[in-house]
Design an enzyme around this catalytic site. Structure first.
Site, PDB file in Angstrom:
ATOM      1  N   LYS A 212       1.677  42.763   7.448  1.00 34.92           N
ATOM      2  CA  LYS A 212       1.785  42.453   5.936  1.00 34.92           C
ATOM      3  C   LYS A 212       3.342  42.453   5.608  1.00 34.92           C
ATOM      4  O   LYS A 212       3.930  41.454   4.920  1.00 34.92           O
ATOM      5  CB  LYS A 212       1.227  43.308   4.833  1.00 34.92           C
ATOM      6  CG  LYS A 212       1.458  42.940   3.526  1.00 34.92           C
ATOM      7  CD  LYS A 212       0.515  43.854   2.333  1.00 34.92           C
ATOM      8  CE  LYS A 212      -0.781  43.512   2.607  1.00 34.92           C
ATOM      9  NZ  LYS A 212      -1.482  44.385   1.542  1.00 34.92           N
ATOM     10  N   GLU A 218       5.433  49.278  15.328  1.00 34.27           N
ATOM     11  CA  GLU A 218       4.746  49.131  16.747  1.00 34.27           C
ATOM     12  C   GLU A 218       4.649  47.338  16.876  1.00 34.27           C
ATOM     13  O   GLU A 218       4.882  46.844  17.888  1.00 34.27           O
ATOM     14  CB  GLU A 218       3.311  49.462  16.998  1.00 34.27           C
ATOM     15  CG  GLU A 218       3.371  51.153  16.814  1.00 34.27           C
ATOM     16  CD  GLU A 218       3.259  51.887  15.473  1.00 34.27           C
ATOM     17  OE1 GLU A 218       3.232  52.874  15.278  1.00 34.27           O
ATOM     18  OE2 GLU A 218       3.621  51.130  14.559  1.00 34.27           O
ATOM     19  N   GLY A 273      -5.261  47.017   4.542  1.00 35.03           N
ATOM     20  CA  GLY A 273      -5.354  46.635   6.089  1.00 35.03           C
ATOM     21  C   GLY A 273      -6.966  46.805   6.914  1.00 35.03           C
ATOM     22  O   GLY A 273      -7.056  46.107   7.407  1.00 35.03           O
ATOM     23  N   HIS A 390     -25.851  59.792  29.178  1.00 36.73           N
ATOM     24  CA  HIS A 390     -25.571  60.373  30.366  1.00 36.73           C
ATOM     25  C   HIS A 390     -24.258  61.411  30.244  1.00 36.73           C
ATOM     26  O   HIS A 390     -23.820  61.437  31.397  1.00 36.73           O
ATOM     27  CB  HIS A 390     -25.681  59.592  31.408  1.00 36.73           C
ATOM     28  CG  HIS A 390     -26.819  58.724  31.944  1.00 36.73           C
ATOM     29  ND1 HIS A 390     -27.645  59.172  32.835  1.00 36.73           N
ATOM     30  CD2 HIS A 390     -27.185  57.559  31.236  1.00 36.73           C
ATOM     31  CE1 HIS A 390     -28.503  58.291  32.899  1.00 36.73           C
ATOM     32  NE2 HIS A 390     -28.422  57.285  31.929  1.00 36.73           N
ATOM     33  N   LYS A 518       4.905  58.092  10.137  1.00 41.64           N
ATOM     34  CA  LYS A 518       5.795  57.110  10.226  1.00 41.64           C
ATOM     35  C   LYS A 518       7.206  57.639   9.832  1.00 41.64           C
ATOM     36  O   LYS A 518       8.256  57.343  10.421  1.00 41.64           O
ATOM     37  CB  LYS A 518       5.287  55.861   9.363  1.00 41.64           C
ATOM     38  CG  LYS A 518       4.193  55.301   9.733  1.00 41.64           C
ATOM     39  CD  LYS A 518       3.917  54.074   8.827  1.00 41.64           C
ATOM     40  CE  LYS A 518       2.601  53.369   9.347  1.00 41.64           C
ATOM     41  NZ  LYS A 518       2.141  52.240   8.165  1.00 41.64           N
TER      42      LYS A 518
END
Length: 560
Positions: A212, A218, A273, A390, A518
């Site tokens: 946005k 990242e 988001g 399992h 952040k």
């Protein structure tokens, strides 16, 4: 005049207090006995809508419990809160914004006013842009800098810009193009970019940068790496626009990066988001399966929207799922919830729901900033069945914790092989039955005696084979996994999560905790760049920084 969105404190509600007494009264409640005494329990405790069957009969609830839970929803104002969200009221109270992701799947000719302006033409315009770009790619009319047709799409994004598209692209592989491959680049770990780029041809690769702000760390770093990779392969600056599309609100930054304005799709401020798969963030899906199937997914979600808004509480699928979750979290002390899809195409559903649920309801204060004195969102986890049988199903069946679980399966496979689908369905049902029934000490002893063991061995082994049972689960059966059913399933969980937030009185649409990491990362990064910088802080962080520098130079790539 319709009632405005008004958060409540559940502790003050009569139904909450009655449920506390009901929990004590149901201390010795047995699901197995309830099924034995009520042949119609399944019929009473199952709901079908939009090709999805919800069976919630294997839960620790009786008629009184369900009635009290429904009263809790009514007293907390769930119906009016849903209406407020759909109208565009600022249900995201801390940021004073609406949460109108539901508008993205609304019929385009159905007007919706926000601040006096109909927002549906804007939704239509974005969908038209998506369709134009998708058609060019799917018809082989989009070529790279060397004249070759694009064959690989790489979505660069993180969080909701990655988890939603990844889930949908994988879930709808039976509807995907045979000539296009979709990949996802999300992690700032450079190994992910390295491994992915080894499988790609630059001239045939198109990157979609989904951010946005066009500044998410990242995403920005990976986009820059992709840009440099293209330039190193011989792509000119002028031809970069052939290989990059942006989904962003920051047009200027995207243009500065080298993306053509006509290839920049906007994101609306009123779409969060983790709720953005329905927006231009869904472009990788539209390109992979085609815009018609993308719109079918929107239609399925809209049908679930109407169900959430219009169905009576007692027949409302997201309401029932939300209330059952509250029953276990707040009255049974459950701390986690397992999501167990028995469909390979839904293998990313638990990952998607982890963000959707935990980022939404992982809150410790109410809307009015007063601290919670009760639990909110659970830990969401899970993986594919039958793999889990399992592995961690052992904990579900014999562990000391109560862990509610959702089992999700399609009645029909897209790829039938011999009797595999029957065995898959049998495994799914047997696990829910084992959780409910369990195995008593007497049953274990009888089995061991029948196997020929002597009395001492029976006494030694039988306690280890006891399965307590009375463990709750929901079963969701899709008639078939297709775009409409997928849209309905995702919307079902969206509404469930919002309804729980309404009862808890918390904001499901902000994520301030995410922002702290952040901020701190931005402070630590310069200290890793330059070990001469003076640093203050806790000894653990400083010691780990020193350890990073002591490891020596980053060095060349390992030889192969």
């Amino acid at each position: 005049m319709q009632q405005a969105f008004t958060p409540t404190n559940p502790l003050t509600l009569p139904a909450w207090q009655a449920l506390q007494s009901q929990r004590v009264a149901m201390h010795e409640y047995s699901m197995q006995a309830a099924f034995a005494s009520d042949p119609e329990r399944f019929e009473r405790m199952s709901i079908s809508h939009q090709g999805i069957l919800l069976d919630y009969s294997k839960n620790l609830v009786d008629k009184t419990t369900m009635q009290l839970l429904l009263e809790l929803a009514a007293q907390a104002g769930v119906p009016s809160a849903l209406q407020a969200q759909f109208r565009g009221e600022p249900v995201n109270t801390t940021e004073r914004r609406p949460a109108l992701h539901t508008a993205l799947r609304r019929p385009l000719n159905d007007p919706l006013l926000l601040d006096g302006k109909n927002i549906m033409p804007e939704v239509r315009h974005v969908q038209e842009q998506m369709e134009r770009l998708s058609n060019l790619l799917r018809k082989g009319q989009w070529s790279g800098f060397d004249g070759q047709a694009i064959t690989d799409i790489v979505n660069i994004g993180i969080g909701g810009s990655f988890l939603g598209p990844q889930l949908a692209v994988e879930a709808l592989q039976p509807f995907a193009s045979d000539t296009l491959r979709c990949h996802f680049l999300t992690n700032i770990d450079s190994s992910e970019f390295y491994q992915l780029s080894r499988r790609l041809q630059p001239g045939r690769t198109l990157f979609i940068v989904s951010s946005k702000s066009f500044g998410t760390l990242e995403t920005r770093k990976n986009a820059l790496a992709a840009r440099q990779w293209m330039l190193a392969a011989g792509c000119s600056l002028q031809d970069l626009s052939r290989h990059f599309i942006a989904v962003s609100s920051n047009i200027a930054k995207a243009v500065e990066f080298g993306i053509a304005p006509e290839n920049i799709l906007p994101m609306q401020d009123w779409t969060g988001g983790r709720y953005s798969i329905w927006s231009a963030i869904g472009l990788p899906l539209a390109m992979t399966v085609g815009m018609r199937h993308f719109k079918d997914m929107l239609a399925g979600a809209h049908a679930m929207d109407m169900h959430a808004l219009q169905a009576p509480l007692e027949q409302n699928m997201p309401v029932i799922m939300a209330l059952l979750g509250i029953w276990y979290i707040n009255f049974h002390g459950a701390q986690s919830h397992a999501v167990l899809p028995y469909d390979n195409y839904l293998r990313y559903l638990p990952d998607y729901l982890q963000q959707l649920d935990m980022e939404s309801n992982g809150k410790q204060v109410r809307h009015d900033a007063s601290p919670l004195s009760y639990s909110s969102g659970p830990v969401i986890w899970g993986n594919l069945g039958t793999n889990g049988q399992h592995a961690y199903h052992q904990l579900l069946l014999q562990g000391t914790r109560i862990i509610p679980a959702d089992f999700i399966i399609a009645a029909r496979s897209h790829n039938p092989v011999a009797d595999h689908q029957q065995w898959l369905y049998a495994n799914c049902l047997s696990q829910t039955q084992a959780l409910m029934r369990g195995k008593s000490l007497q049953q274990a002893e009888n089995e061991l005696r029948a196997a020929g063991l002597d009395a001492s061995e029976v006494a030694r082994l039988a306690p280890h084979k006891v399965v307590p049972g009375n463990r709750p689960s929901n079963t969701l059966v899709l008639s078939k996994l297709d775009p409409q059913r997928l849209g309905a399933l995702i919307a079902l969980y969206e509404h469930k999560i919002f309804i729980q937030s309404v009862v808890w009185g918390i904001n499901a649409f902000d994520q301030w905790g995410v922002e702290l990491g952040k901020e701190l990362g931005g402070n630590i990064f310069p200290l890793l760049q330059d070990k001469q910088q003076s640093a203050t802080g806790d000894s653990s962080t400083l010691g780990l920084i020193q350890h990073f520098h002591a490891a020596g130079p980053l060095g060349p790539k390992a030889s192969r």
